[in-house]
Design an enzyme around this catalytic site. Structure first.
Site, PDB file in Angstrom:
ATOM      1  N   ARG A  15       0.837  -1.198   0.000  1.00 49.40           N
ATOM      2  CA  ARG A  15       0.000   0.000   0.000  1.00 49.40           C
ATOM      3  C   ARG A  15       0.877   1.255   0.000  1.00 49.40           C
ATOM      4  O   ARG A  15       2.067   1.204   0.259  1.00 49.40           O
ATOM      5  CB  ARG A  15      -0.909   0.012   1.241  1.00 49.40           C
ATOM      6  CG  ARG A  15      -2.006  -1.032   1.217  1.00 49.40           C
ATOM      7  CD  ARG A  15      -2.757  -1.093   2.544  1.00 49.40           C
ATOM      8  NE  ARG A  15      -1.939  -1.637   3.618  1.00 49.40           N
ATOM      9  CZ  ARG A  15      -2.354  -1.789   4.882  1.00 49.40           C
ATOM     10  NH1 ARG A  15      -3.575  -1.393   5.210  1.00 49.40           N
ATOM     11  NH2 ARG A  15      -1.562  -2.305   5.791  1.00 49.40           N
ATOM     12  N   LYS A  75       1.650   2.207   7.312  1.00 51.41           N
ATOM     13  CA  LYS A  75       2.058   1.453   8.506  1.00 51.41           C
ATOM     14  C   LYS A  75       3.020   2.264   9.358  1.00 51.41           C
ATOM     15  O   LYS A  75       3.631   3.233   8.912  1.00 51.41           O
ATOM     16  CB  LYS A  75       2.720   0.131   8.090  1.00 51.41           C
ATOM     17  CG  LYS A  75       1.762  -0.844   7.432  1.00 51.41           C
ATOM     18  CD  LYS A  75       0.578  -1.225   8.325  1.00 51.41           C
ATOM     19  CE  LYS A  75       1.005  -2.102   9.498  1.00 51.41           C
ATOM     20  NZ  LYS A  75      -0.158  -2.463  10.355  1.00 51.41           N
ATOM     21  N   TYR A  94      -0.978   4.634  10.695  1.00 46.73           N
ATOM     22  CA  TYR A  94      -1.365   3.646  11.706  1.00 46.73           C
ATOM     23  C   TYR A  94      -0.137   3.381  12.581  1.00 46.73           C
ATOM     24  O   TYR A  94       0.924   3.023  12.069  1.00 46.73           O
ATOM     25  CB  TYR A  94      -1.791   2.322  11.056  1.00 46.73           C
ATOM     26  CG  TYR A  94      -3.111   2.375  10.333  1.00 46.73           C
ATOM     27  CD1 TYR A  94      -4.306   2.607  11.005  1.00 46.73           C
ATOM     28  CD2 TYR A  94      -3.171   2.169   8.952  1.00 46.73           C
ATOM     29  CE1 TYR A  94      -5.517   2.647  10.334  1.00 46.73           C
ATOM     30  CE2 TYR A  94      -4.380   2.203   8.270  1.00 46.73           C
ATOM     31  CZ  TYR A  94      -5.544   2.445   8.974  1.00 46.73           C
ATOM     32  OH  TYR A  94      -6.743   2.479   8.301  1.00 46.73           O
ATOM     33  N   HIS A  96      -0.537   1.857  16.234  1.00 41.05           N
ATOM     34  CA  HIS A  96      -0.778   0.724  17.138  1.00 41.05           C
ATOM     35  C   HIS A  96       0.319   0.635  18.203  1.00 41.05           C
ATOM     36  O   HIS A  96       0.948  -0.403  18.417  1.00 41.05           O
ATOM     37  CB  HIS A  96      -0.873  -0.589  16.354  1.00 41.05           C
ATOM     38  CG  HIS A  96      -1.990  -0.619  15.354  1.00 41.05           C
ATOM     39  ND1 HIS A  96      -3.318  -0.693  15.720  1.00 41.05           N
ATOM     40  CD2 HIS A  96      -1.984  -0.552  13.996  1.00 41.05           C
ATOM     41  CE1 HIS A  96      -4.085  -0.696  14.632  1.00 41.05           C
ATOM     42  NE2 HIS A  96      -3.292  -0.591  13.570  1.00 41.05           N
ATOM     43  N   GLU A 118      -5.695   5.032  13.881  1.00 41.53           N
ATOM     44  CA  GLU A 118      -6.607   4.116  14.569  1.00 41.53           C
ATOM     45  C   GLU A 118      -7.278   4.697  15.805  1.00 41.53           C
ATOM     46  O   GLU A 118      -8.208   4.084  16.349  1.00 41.53           O
ATOM     47  CB  GLU A 118      -5.889   2.806  14.945  1.00 41.53           C
ATOM     48  CG  GLU A 118      -4.870   2.903  16.069  1.00 41.53           C
ATOM     49  CD  GLU A 118      -3.488   3.330  15.606  1.00 41.53           C
ATOM     50  OE1 GLU A 118      -2.576   3.290  16.436  1.00 41.53           O
ATOM     51  OE2 GLU A 118      -3.321   3.701  14.422  1.00 41.53           O
ATOM     52  N   ASP A 270      -2.535  -6.600  15.303  1.00 39.97           N
ATOM     53  CA  ASP A 270      -1.928  -5.273  15.403  1.00 39.97           C
ATOM     54  C   ASP A 270      -1.969  -4.728  16.820  1.00 39.97           C
ATOM     55  O   ASP A 270      -1.143  -3.886  17.188  1.00 39.97           O
ATOM     56  CB  ASP A 270      -2.642  -4.284  14.475  1.00 39.97           C
ATOM     57  CG  ASP A 270      -2.053  -4.279  13.071  1.00 39.97           C
ATOM     58  OD1 ASP A 270      -0.866  -4.631  12.942  1.00 39.97           O
ATOM     59  OD2 ASP A 270      -2.766  -3.937  12.123  1.00 39.97           O
TER      60      ASP A 270
END
Length: 366
Positions: A15, A75, A94, A96, A118, A270
């Site tokens: 991505r 990511k 993101y 996490h 998130e 995740d």
């Protein structure tokens, strides 16, 4: 503002943080967008597409970080990127954090502004930037689970939809959030028998209203989970606690009560996973077996369908990127409570309580 879109370097992550259409909107608003050469190729977007949209192409990831005031990614930065993140730089991706103490400490050290997709949260409690990837992951969980139920890959040898004269496979879905509902929808569409569990009766009532009759709802507790894992072929872990570690709903000892070849797809990986034996895997090496139970716990499942995922992600992140670029992070988060909840680390200080709790840190010590 100068905005950078680097190439993702996490294992098998295809991505990209922004489509050419997103770049076009930012440039139209007077911003400069740096895109690393080749960043979008995995998603089907090529350098020429970005150049036509107004982006400036840079050869290396180091240049993208060095020249940008805000980094837009998919990511979390991995170890090779830690030292590239600059003081006062906005990193929008993101993260996490609750599942990685080394990442958290590295971003504290960087003194950057870390805004996590998130944890951006609407007034109604929905997570608008997590939702599209949860939809993709929920649907993919059944696709992958059905594959790994096949005998050549050590599954039970069960066809989820069955055939005339043979009972369909049984799917247990833990969590009736976005992941769980999408998983249940896909499994039901294949003709599987589906049980979906949650502790929120409001969600279970909703599922009961919208799903076909072969999707059964049941209240989630340890007794009921222990009962169902003995008879279900595919188990989907779709539990989410906003910004915090996922609860361990399936413990190591429970594996022995499952039939050999049972498949677990832990979409919550995740956030540490909702299965005690979960550990992150990659698309290159996605599964492992413990006590004859097949575990699939790829930490970036939507990365396997990068075109769909990248377009879906840019659709929801672009309005926030524009707001950050137009106003700066302080004014943007002051004016938007949803975006404010995305703030996780500000210039070396953890400001999201669940991260502190995840590592048992005292607020004063951070």
């Amino acid at each position: 503002m100068k905005i950078g879109v680097p190439k993702e370097i996490k294992n098998n992550e295809s991505r990209v943080g922004m489509t050419p259409a997103g770049v076009f909107e930012l440039v139209k608003n007077g911003h400069t967008v740096y895109v690393q050469s080749g960043a979008g190729e995995g998603s089907g977007f090529f350098d020429g597409d970005y150049k036509s949209a107004g982006a400036i192409l840079l050869d290396t990831i180091g240049l993208v970080y060095a020249m940008s005031e805000m980094i837009v990614k998919v990511k979390e930065p991995i170890e090779e990127e830690y030292d590239l993140v600059q003081k006062d730089q906005i990193v929008f991706t993101y993260f996490h954090f609750a599942s990685s103490e080394p990442l958290t400490k590295a971003m504290i050290k960087s003194e950057s502004i870390c805004i996590a997709y998130e944890t951006v949260e609407d007034e109604d409690g929905a997570l608008p930037l997590l939702t599209p990837m949860s939809e993709v992951a929920g649907r993919m969980s059944i696709q992958q689970g059905a594959r790994y139920l096949e005998k050549p890959v050590k599954g039970r040898g069960v066809l989820l939809g069955g055939v005339p004269g043979v009972q369909p496979g049984k799917v247990l879905v833990l969590g009736a959030g976005v992941v769980g509902i999408q998983a249940a929808k896909m499994a039901a569409g294949l003709g599987a028998h589906v049980t979906i569990m949650d502790v929120n009766m409001k969600r279970l009532r909703y599922v009961n209203d919208v799903m076909p009759s072969h999707v059964i709802t049941e209240f989630s507790n340890e007794f009921n989970i222990r009962k169902h894992i003995k008879t279900h072929d595919l188990i989907i872990g779709g539990v989410l606690l906003k910004g915090a570690k996922a609860p361990k709903l399936i413990t190591r000892d429970m594996l022995k009560s499952m039939r050999p070849g049972t498949v677990i797809v832990d979409v919550a990986v995740d956030q540490g996973g909702c299965v005690e034996t979960t550990r992150p895997t990659t698309h290159e090496d996605p599964v492992y077996i413990i006590d004859d139970v097949v575990h699939y716990s790829v930490a970036n499942m939507p990365g396997a369908v990068p075109y769909t995922s990248t377009v879906a992600l840019t659709n929801v992140t672009l309005p926030y990127v524009l707001k950050l670029a137009n106003l700066g992070w302080e004014e943007a988060t002051d004016n938007d409570e949803s975006l404010q909840k995305g703030l996780n680390i500000i210039k070396g200080e953890v400001v999201y309580r669940e991260i502190i709790e995840a590592f048992d840190w005292e607020a004063e010590a951070v």
